[in-house]
Design a protein around this motif. Structure first.
Motif, PDB file in Angstrom:
ATOM      1  N   HIS A 389       0.852  -1.194   0.000  1.00 39.85           N
ATOM      2  CA  HIS A 389       0.000   0.000   0.000  1.00 39.85           C
ATOM      3  C   HIS A 389       0.886   1.242   0.000  1.00 39.85           C
ATOM      4  CE1 HIS A 389      -3.946  -1.922   0.828  1.00 39.85           C
ATOM      5  NE2 HIS A 389      -3.168  -2.868   1.346  1.00 39.85           N
ATOM      6  N   ARG A 390       0.508   2.185  -0.817  1.00 41.50           N
ATOM      7  CA  ARG A 390       1.277   3.421  -0.889  1.00 41.50           C
ATOM      8  C   ARG A 390       0.924   4.324   0.284  1.00 41.50           C
ATOM      9  NH1 ARG A 390       4.093   5.762  -4.902  1.00 41.50           N
ATOM     10  NH2 ARG A 390       4.544   7.985  -4.674  1.00 41.50           N
ATOM     11  N   ILE A 391       1.927   4.856   0.957  1.00 37.93           N
ATOM     12  CA  ILE A 391       1.687   5.757   2.073  1.00 37.93           C
ATOM     13  C   ILE A 391       1.647   7.198   1.571  1.00 37.93           C
ATOM     14  CG2 ILE A 391       2.889   4.163   3.618  1.00 37.93           C
ATOM     15  CD1 ILE A 391       5.170   6.279   3.733  1.00 37.93           C
ATOM     16  N   GLU A 392       1.057   8.062   2.370  1.00 37.78           N
ATOM     17  CA  GLU A 392       1.024   9.476   2.038  1.00 37.78           C
ATOM     18  C   GLU A 392       2.416  10.071   2.251  1.00 37.78           C
ATOM     19  OE1 GLU A 392      -1.353  11.441   0.790  1.00 37.78           O
ATOM     20  OE2 GLU A 392      -2.649   9.676   0.539  1.00 37.78           O
ATOM     21  N   ARG A 393       2.866  10.825   1.267  1.00 37.95           N
ATOM     22  CA  ARG A 393       4.185  11.455   1.352  1.00 37.95           C
ATOM     23  C   ARG A 393       4.014  12.961   1.540  1.00 37.95           C
ATOM     24  NH1 ARG A 393       9.163   8.850   1.140  1.00 37.95           N
ATOM     25  NH2 ARG A 393       9.887  10.163  -0.570  1.00 37.95           N
ATOM     26  N   LYS A 394       5.049  13.603   2.106  1.00 43.72           N
ATOM     27  CA  LYS A 394       4.992  15.032   2.395  1.00 43.72           C
ATOM     28  C   LYS A 394       6.029  15.823   1.613  1.00 43.72           C
ATOM     29  CE  LYS A 394       3.136  14.473   7.073  1.00 43.72           C
ATOM     30  NZ  LYS A 394       3.325  14.798   8.519  1.00 43.72           N
ATOM     31  N   THR A 395       6.504  15.255   0.514  1.00 47.06           N
ATOM     32  CA  THR A 395       7.576  15.898  -0.256  1.00 47.06           C
ATOM     33  C   THR A 395       7.200  17.298  -0.707  1.00 47.06           C
ATOM     34  OG1 THR A 395       8.299  13.729  -1.044  1.00 47.06           O
ATOM     35  CG2 THR A 395       9.077  15.642  -2.263  1.00 47.06           C
ATOM     36  N   ASP A 476       7.643  -1.281 -10.679  1.00 43.48           N
ATOM     37  CA  ASP A 476       6.796  -0.220 -10.128  1.00 43.48           C
ATOM     38  C   ASP A 476       6.365  -0.550  -8.704  1.00 43.48           C
ATOM     39  OD1 ASP A 476       7.014   0.973 -12.597  1.00 43.48           O
ATOM     40  OD2 ASP A 476       5.022   0.361 -13.283  1.00 43.48           O
ATOM     41  N   CYS A 477       5.983  -1.800  -8.476  1.00 43.66           N
ATOM     42  CA  CYS A 477       5.513  -2.194  -7.146  1.00 43.66           C
ATOM     43  C   CYS A 477       6.663  -2.218  -6.134  1.00 43.66           C
ATOM     44  CB  CYS A 477       4.829  -3.564  -7.212  1.00 43.66           C
ATOM     45  SG  CYS A 477       3.757  -3.914  -5.807  1.00 43.66           S
ATOM     46  N   ILE A 478       7.858  -2.626  -6.588  1.00 47.72           N
ATOM     47  CA  ILE A 478       9.022  -2.599  -5.696  1.00 47.72           C
ATOM     48  C   ILE A 478       9.320  -1.168  -5.259  1.00 47.72           C
ATOM     49  CG2 ILE A 478      11.523  -2.938  -5.611  1.00 47.72           C
ATOM     50  CD1 ILE A 478      11.095  -5.425  -7.372  1.00 47.72           C
ATOM     51  N   ILE A 479       9.248  -0.216  -6.188  1.00 53.21           N
ATOM     52  CA  ILE A 479       9.480   1.193  -5.842  1.00 53.21           C
ATOM     53  C   ILE A 479       8.456   1.656  -4.813  1.00 53.21           C
ATOM     54  CG2 ILE A 479       9.339   3.550  -6.750  1.00 53.21           C
ATOM     55  CD1 ILE A 479      10.642   2.532  -9.313  1.00 53.21           C
ATOM     56  N   THR A 480       7.179   1.285  -5.018  1.00 49.48           N
ATOM     57  CA  THR A 480       6.139   1.669  -4.068  1.00 49.48           C
ATOM     58  C   THR A 480       6.423   1.115  -2.677  1.00 49.48           C
ATOM     59  OG1 THR A 480       4.497   1.729  -5.850  1.00 49.48           O
ATOM     60  CG2 THR A 480       3.653   1.606  -3.611  1.00 49.48           C
ATOM     61  N   ARG A 481       6.879  -0.137  -2.632  1.00 52.89           N
ATOM     62  CA  ARG A 481       7.178  -0.768  -1.346  1.00 52.89           C
ATOM     63  C   ARG A 481       8.361  -0.082  -0.650  1.00 52.89           C
ATOM     64  NH1 ARG A 481       6.117  -2.574   3.437  1.00 52.89           N
ATOM     65  NH2 ARG A 481       7.494  -4.249   4.187  1.00 52.89           N
ATOM     66  N   VAL A 482       9.433   0.164  -1.362  1.00 53.11           N
ATOM     67  CA  VAL A 482      10.620   0.757  -0.737  1.00 53.11           C
ATOM     68  C   VAL A 482      10.340   2.212  -0.343  1.00 53.11           C
ATOM     69  CG1 VAL A 482      13.091   1.226  -1.018  1.00 53.11           C
ATOM     70  CG2 VAL A 482      12.085  -0.796  -2.072  1.00 53.11           C
ATOM     71  N   LEU A 483       9.482   2.903  -1.108  1.00 49.95           N
ATOM     72  CA  LEU A 483       9.076   4.243  -0.703  1.00 49.95           C
ATOM     73  C   LEU A 483       8.398   4.228   0.658  1.00 49.95           C
ATOM     74  CD1 LEU A 483       7.629   6.025  -3.882  1.00 49.95           C
ATOM     75  CD2 LEU A 483       9.441   6.869  -2.403  1.00 49.95           C
ATOM     76  N   SER A 484       7.528   3.234   0.871  1.00 47.87           N
ATOM     77  CA  SER A 484       6.838   3.145   2.158  1.00 47.87           C
ATOM     78  C   SER A 484       7.833   2.903   3.289  1.00 47.87           C
ATOM     79  CB  SER A 484       5.775   2.038   2.114  1.00 47.87           C
ATOM     80  OG  SER A 484       6.380   0.756   2.004  1.00 47.87           O
ATOM     81  N   LEU A 485       8.912   2.178   2.988  1.00 46.85           N
ATOM     82  CA  LEU A 485       9.949   1.949   3.999  1.00 46.85           C
ATOM     83  C   LEU A 485      10.753   3.212   4.277  1.00 46.85           C
ATOM     84  CD1 LEU A 485      11.284  -1.533   2.800  1.00 46.85           C
ATOM     85  CD2 LEU A 485       9.671  -1.084   4.663  1.00 46.85           C
ATOM     86  N   SER A 486      10.773   4.127   3.317  1.00 42.86           N
ATOM     87  CA  SER A 486      11.518   5.383   3.489  1.00 42.86           C
ATOM     88  C   SER A 486      10.756   6.383   4.338  1.00 42.86           C
ATOM     89  CB  SER A 486      11.840   6.003   2.120  1.00 42.86           C
ATOM     90  OG  SER A 486      12.677   5.162   1.355  1.00 42.86           O
ATOM     91  N   GLY A 487       9.467   6.180   4.525  1.00 38.94           N
ATOM     92  CA  GLY A 487       8.682   7.105   5.329  1.00 38.94           C
ATOM     93  C   GLY A 487       8.078   8.225   4.520  1.00 38.94           C
ATOM     94  N   GLU A 488       7.746   9.316   5.185  1.00 42.95           N
ATOM     95  CA  GLU A 488       7.027  10.415   4.540  1.00 42.95           C
ATOM     96  C   GLU A 488       7.930  11.317   3.713  1.00 42.95           C
ATOM     97  OE1 GLU A 488       5.285  12.185   7.994  1.00 42.95           O
ATOM     98  OE2 GLU A 488       3.422  11.026   7.790  1.00 42.95           O
ATOM     99  N   LEU A 489       9.229  11.268   3.964  1.00 46.89           N
ATOM    100  CA  LEU A 489      10.168  12.129   3.253  1.00 46.89           C
ATOM    101  C   LEU A 489      11.432  11.347   2.915  1.00 46.89           C
ATOM    102  CD1 LEU A 489       9.956  15.419   5.374  1.00 46.89           C
ATOM    103  CD2 LEU A 489       9.180  15.165   3.020  1.00 46.89           C
ATOM    104  N   GLY A 490      12.086  11.737   1.818  1.00 43.00           N
ATOM    105  CA  GLY A 490      13.386  11.180   1.480  1.00 43.00           C
ATOM    106  C   GLY A 490      13.329   9.797   0.872  1.00 43.00           C
TER     107      GLY A 490
END
Length: 669
Positions: A389-395, A476-490
Motif C-alpha cells: 500500500h502506498r503511504i502518504e508522502r509530504k515531499t 513499479d511495485c518494488i518502488i512503491t514498497r521501498v518508498l513506504s519503507l523510506s517514510g514520509e520524506l526522502g
C-alpha cells in the motif's frame, strides 16, 4: 495655463523678464523629459537587478555539497552541524543563483533566397509541405521581448539558430543590431548560430525540418548545462523564476498532459509531417529500452533541458539521431521528437536509478554482480509478502519554503503536483500518478533461479532487466514498497549503507552493475547498434560523474575508489524532476473572423505562457495584421539590441525638440 501661473508667480517675486523666461523654459523642458521617461517605462519590467553574467563563474553552485545526500536521504535541508552553521545556512541558504541559456530555432520563410532554396528541395522530395510551417510574423522579436521582460535576471545568453543559405550567406533577424555590445559585460546578449555550426554531419544540409534542427541544437558551442528551449511562437506573459523551469532540489520541471497518451508502436500508422508520428516513433525507442508503455504527451510549451543529459541521450541512440538530422523535411521518414525523448528519458532513468540503487548498489553487498543466497533472502525479507500500500508522502507539502530556505526563488506561476522524490508516475487508460496498492509476485518478477534455494549465486543482469523493464509492473511495485519503507520524506531505504569506499576496476563496475542500462531489446527489429557503440554507452552512466569527482583517473581500466552511497545519491539527484501545472494558452490561427477573437482571449486571460500557432491556409494579410498588432500591444518595450529602438529614441527627441523650439529650428540628426 501652467505657464501663465508660473510667470505671474515669478513676477510677484520681482525677477527680470529674461530670467522669468529662462526658468519657465527650463521647468517645462524638465517636466516634458520626465513625462517621456515615464511613458517609455510604462510597460511592466521585472524590477530585479541585472546580473553581470561574466562575474558568475558557474550557472549554479552550492556552498556545501553535503546538502545533496541530506536532501536525497531525508528530503530536508536541515543541518546537523553546530548552531552557528545552522544560522549561516538559514541566512544565506546553501545554493547560489541560477542562470540559463535560452535557445531559439527560427526561420524566415518569406525571404526570397530561402523560398527558392526550399522550393528546389521540396520539388525533389515530392512532398507537399504547408507554407505555414515557415511563415514569419515577426514573432521572434516579441518572444525575446517577453523573455527579457519577465525572465531577464536569469538569462546568461540568448542563442538563435538560423539557416545557412546556399549563396554563402545566412538568415538573421532584420531587427537585430548585431554590433550591439552590453556596456556592462562587454559581450553580446544574442548570438546567432548557423546550422553548419551545430550539425555533426553538414552534408545533410540544408534542412527544412524543425525536428532535425532540434536533434542537433544541443551542440551549440559553450552552451550552459541548463537550457530553456523556445519555439519562436512561444511567449512569456508573467514574471517567472528559475524554479518554474528547474531547481537543484526538485530537478527539471516538466509540463505533461497525462490525459493525452502516446502509444509505443507504429504498426499501420502512415508517416505524416506533423509531430504525432515522431512522437509514436520516439515512444517506440523509449519502450524498447525501458518497457512498453503509453507515455504522457509533453505540452507544446517551453522546455527545460540539460546539455549533459542530452548528449548522453544522443550517445544512446546515435544512429537514430543521425537519421533524423538527415531528413530535410518532416514526413519523409521517422524522426526523433527531441523534447519528448528528453522528458521521458529523465523520468525513466530516475525510475531505473531507484531500482538499481536498492537492488544492486545496496543489496549486492560484495558488489560482484551476483546475488548470493543470503542477499536474495534479505531482498525478500525487505520487500515482504503482504499487499503493498502506498503511504502518504509530504515531499511537496511546503516546497516553496524549502526552496526559499535554499536561497532559491520559489516558482511564481508553476504549481508542483508531483515530485520524483515520491517515485514513478504511472499512466494508463485512466491516467493517475500512481497506484494506491499492488502485489509483488516473486516467482513472476524474480524468476525460478532467484527463488531456488539450491542456487548459491545468481547473476543480477538478466533478472534485473526482467523485473525492471520486461515486467515493469514488478519494478513499479518494488518502488512503491521501498518508498513506504523510506517514510514520509526522502529516499533513505533505496540507498546503500554508509561504508568505506571500495576499490575496484571501473570496468567491473560497468560489467556488473551498469550493463543492464545499455541493453538492446532482443525483439528490436532494427538492431543497428555496433559493439563499439555499446561500449561507448556503457561508459555513459558513470563517466560524467567520475570524470568530475575523480579527475585523476585518466584510463577507464584503472582502479577507482567507489563510494556506492555517494554514487547513488548523485545519480538520483541528476535525474530528479517535478511535474507542474502553469497557466498556458494555445491559440491556433485558422480564419480571419476567429483569429482576433482568440488573440483577445489571451489579453483577458493573461496566461503565464502562451503559443500563437499559425495554421492558416495560404497567405492571409488580415491575420498577419492582427498578429502584429496584438504583439505590438502586448510587448511594447523594445530591447536595446533592436535596431528599431534607436529610431524610436530619435523620434522621441524630435518630438521633444519640436515642441520646445518649434519646427523652424529643426536640426537634422
Amino acid at each position: 495655463m501652467f505657464s501663465l501661473k508660473l510667470k505671474r508667480t515669478l513676477k510677484m517675486i520681482l525677477l527680470p523678464k529674461s530670467v522669468i523666461i529662462f526658468l519657465s523654459l527650463t521647468l517645462m523642458c524638465t517636466t516634458y523629459i520626465l513625462s517621456i521617461t515615464t511613458l517609455y517605462n510604462t510597460v511592466e519590467n521585472p524590477g530585479f537587478s541585472i546580473l553581470d553574467h561574466k562575474q558568475i563563474n558557474s550557472p549554479f553552485s552550492c556552498k556545501d555539497s553535503t546538502w545533496i545526500e541530506k536532501w536525497i536521504s531525508t528530503g530536508t535541508l536541515e543541518s546537523t552541524e553546530s548552531t552557528d552553521s545552522k544560522n549561516n545556512l538559514k541566512n544565506q541558504g546553501p545554493c547560489d543563483r541560477i542562470l540559463f541559456d535560452i535557445v531559439y530555432t527560427w526561420v524566415n520563410g518569406s525571404e526570397d533566397n530561402y523560398k527558392i532554396m526550399r522550393e528546389t528541395y521540396k520539388n525533389k522530395s515530392g512532398l507537399n509541405i504547408p507554407e505555414h510551417y515557415y511563415r514569419d510574423y515577426d514573432e521572434l522579436r516579441y518572444s525575446i521581448r517577453s523573455v527579457e521582460t519577465f525572465f531577464k535576471d536569469y538569462i546568461n545568453k540568448i542563442y538563435i539558430i538560423v539557416t545557412d543559405l546556399e549563396n554563402g550567406t545566412m538568415q538573421f533577424p532584420s531587427w537585430l543590431n548585431t554590433d550591439w555590445i552590453n556596456p556592462v559585460t562587454g559581450d553580446s546578449r544574442i548570438e546567432i548560430v548557423k546550422h553548419t555550426d551545430i550539425f555533426t554531419d553538414i552534408t545533410v544540409l540544408p534542412t527544412f525540418n524543425s525536428l532535425a534542427i532540434e536533434s542537433q541544437m544541443m551542440n551549440i558551442p559553450n552552451l550552459l548545462n541548463q537550457v530553456i528551449y523556445f519555439n519562436d511562437d512561444l511567449f512569456l506573459g508573467k514574471h517567472l523564476t528559475p524554479s518554474d523551469f528547474w531547481t537543484p532540489l526538485y530537478g527539471h520541471v516538466f509540463h505533461l498532459e497525462p490525459q493525452l497518451l502516446v502509444q509505443p508502436d507504429l504498426d499501420g500508422l502512415p508517416i505524416k509531417a506533423g509531430e504525432w508520428y515522431a512522437l509514436y516513433h520516439t515512444n517506440k525507442l523509449l519502450s524498447e529500452k525501458f518497457g512498453y508503455r503509453h507515455r504522457a504527451y509533453v505540452s507544446h510549451s517551453t522546455h527545460a533541458l540539460s546539455t549533459l543529459i542530452s548528449k548522453e541521450i544522443v550517445a544512446e541512440w546515435p544512429e537514430e539521431f543521425h537519421e533524423t538530422s538527415s531528413h530535410r523535411f518532416r514526413g519523409q521518414l521517422a524522426d526523433i521528437h527531441t523534447t519528448f525523448l528528453f522528458t521521458h528519458y529523465v523520468i525513466e532513468k530516475h525510475r531505473e536509478t531507484l531500482l538499481k540503487s536498492f537492488l544492486i548498489w545496496k543489496m549486492d553487498k560484495n558488489h560482484n554482480g551476483h546475488w548470493e543466497l543470503s542477499e536474495r533472502k534479505e531482498i525478500l525479507r525487505t520487500l515482504g509478502t503482504e499487499e503493498v500500500h502506498r503511504i502518504e508522502r509530504k515531499t511537496l507539502n511546503n516546497y516553496t519554503k524549502t526552496l526559499n530556505d535554499a536561497n532559491l526563488f520559489h516558482p511564481y506561476e508553476t504549481s508542483y503536483s508531483w515530485s520524483s522524490m515520491d517515485g514513478y508516475p504511472i499512466w494508463d487508460s485512466n491516467p493517475r500518478f500512481y497506484y494506491t496498492k499492488c502485489n509483488i509476485d516473486f516467482d513472476l518478477c524474480f524468476g525460478k533461479d532467484f527463488m531456488d534455494n539450491n542456487n548459491n549465486s545468481v547473476p543480477i543482469n538478466k533478472i534485473f532487466r526482467m523485473l525492471a523493464f520486461d515486467k515493469y509492473q514488478c519494478g513499479d511495485c518494488i518502488i512503491t514498497r521501498v518508498l513506504s519503507l523510506s517514510g514520509e520524506l526522502g529516499l533513505e531505504a533505496f540507498l546503500p549503507e554508509p561504508s568505506p569506499s571500495i576499490v575496484e576496476q571501473n570496468n567491473n563496475l560497468t560489467d556488473n552493475n551498469l550493463k543492464v542500462n545499455n541493453r538492446k531489446d532482443n525483439n528490436r527489429k532494427n538492431n543497428k547498434t555496433k559493439d563499439n557503440n555499446i561500449k561507448g554507452n556503457n561508459l555513459k552512466d558513470n563517466v560524467d560523474y567520475y570524470n568530475t569527482t575523480h579527475s585523476n583517473n585518466s584510463s577507464f581500466h584503472e582502479k577507482t575508489t567507489i563510494n556506492y552511497r555517494e554514487y547513488a545519491v548523485n545519480e538520483i539527484s541528476r535525474f530528479n524532476y517535478a511535474i507542474g501545472q502553469i497557466s498556458f494558452s494555445f491559440v491556433m490561427l485558422k480564419y480571419s473572423h476567429q483569429s482576433w477573437y482568440e488573440l483577445n482571449k489571451i489579453m483577458n486571460k493573461n496566461p503565464s505562457i502562451f503559443c500563437i500557432n499559425d495554421d492558416v491556409d495560404g497567405n492571409n494579410p488580415i491575420i498577419k495584421k492582427y498578429v502584429k498588432k496584438f504583439l505590438k500591444l502586448y510587448f511594447r518595450q523594445d530591447n536595446e539590441y533592436e535596431l528599431d529602438a534607436w529610431e524610436w529614441k530619435k523620434s522621441l527627441w524630435r518630438k521633444f525638440r519640436d515642441s520646445v523650439f518649434g519646427q523652424e529650428t529643426r536640426i537634422n540628426i
